[in-house]
Design a protein around this motif. Sequence first.
Motif, short mmCIF file in Angstrom:
data_model
loop_
_atom_site.label_atom_id
_atom_site.label_comp_id
_atom_site.label_asym_id
_atom_site.label_seq_id
_atom_site.Cartn_x
_atom_site.Cartn_y
_atom_site.Cartn_z
N TRP A 144 0.83 -1.21 0.00
CA TRP A 144 0.00 0.00 0.00
C TRP A 144 0.87 1.26 0.00
CZ3 TRP A 144 -4.19 -1.37 4.25
CH2 TRP A 144 -5.05 -2.34 3.72
N LEU A 162 -4.99 3.90 -3.82
CA LEU A 162 -3.70 3.32 -4.17
C LEU A 162 -3.10 3.90 -5.44
CD1 LEU A 162 -4.30 -0.45 -3.29
CD2 LEU A 162 -3.12 1.30 -1.92
N TYR A 199 -4.62 6.10 3.99
CA TYR A 199 -5.30 5.33 2.94
C TYR A 199 -6.52 4.59 3.50
CZ TYR A 199 -6.34 1.47 -0.20
OH TYR A 199 -7.01 0.57 -1.00
#
Length: 226
Positions: A144, A162, A199
């Motif tokens: 990631w 991503l 994220y």
Amino acid sequence: MSVQDFELVIGDKNWSSWSMRPWLLMRQAGIPFTETSIRLRQPDTREQILAHSPTGFVPALKWQGVVIGDSLAICETIADLYPTKKLWPSDTVARAMCRSAAAEMHSGFQNLRREMPMAVLEKHPGEGHTEEALADARRVVSLWRACRVRFGRQASEDQGFLFGSFSVADAMYAPVVTRFLTYDVDLAALGDDGTVSAYMDAVMTLPSMQDWIRGAEAEEAAKSPV
């Protein structure tokens, strides 16, 4: 295409990680579909699924008189049918790496899956933290971070995912995001510098993810005795 064109057969929203993937992709992309939910872990679960799909597994996408099984195959099909949704990155290298990341999730991380099964409504801090599962988790964190640094932050429309905007890879890894929260995985100990945490926030605040969680809550409430 209209809602009548697609029927997505899925399992319980609290547990079915494979069902979450195409459901999230289609909802986030604004692609209409009818939803058929089959309760898992019941004596007649397999029989119920076989009424829709010859594989005996969920998810299954019914479309044009055929049944498409497997989460990644469904996501691939949707991406092909809706190229303007840009569910794969347009850059050739980024697209190749996006496919690689999605495929790695599809075929790998068995220890993480086994030791930390998806349970989006539950909290089990510390459970499943075996050496093997955490090795898988460390690889996910590394992947990631690398995708965000090399591709996501460099994308013309970086929305925190991503590869910038929401893609098939994000749909494939969304259940892992919930796993890390359910089992309270220490991201910093696995090499996160804040990139992965940010994220995960992007994924969890997706309108489609919030809809999935509300759906899971409704399903669980319906199971409870009155």
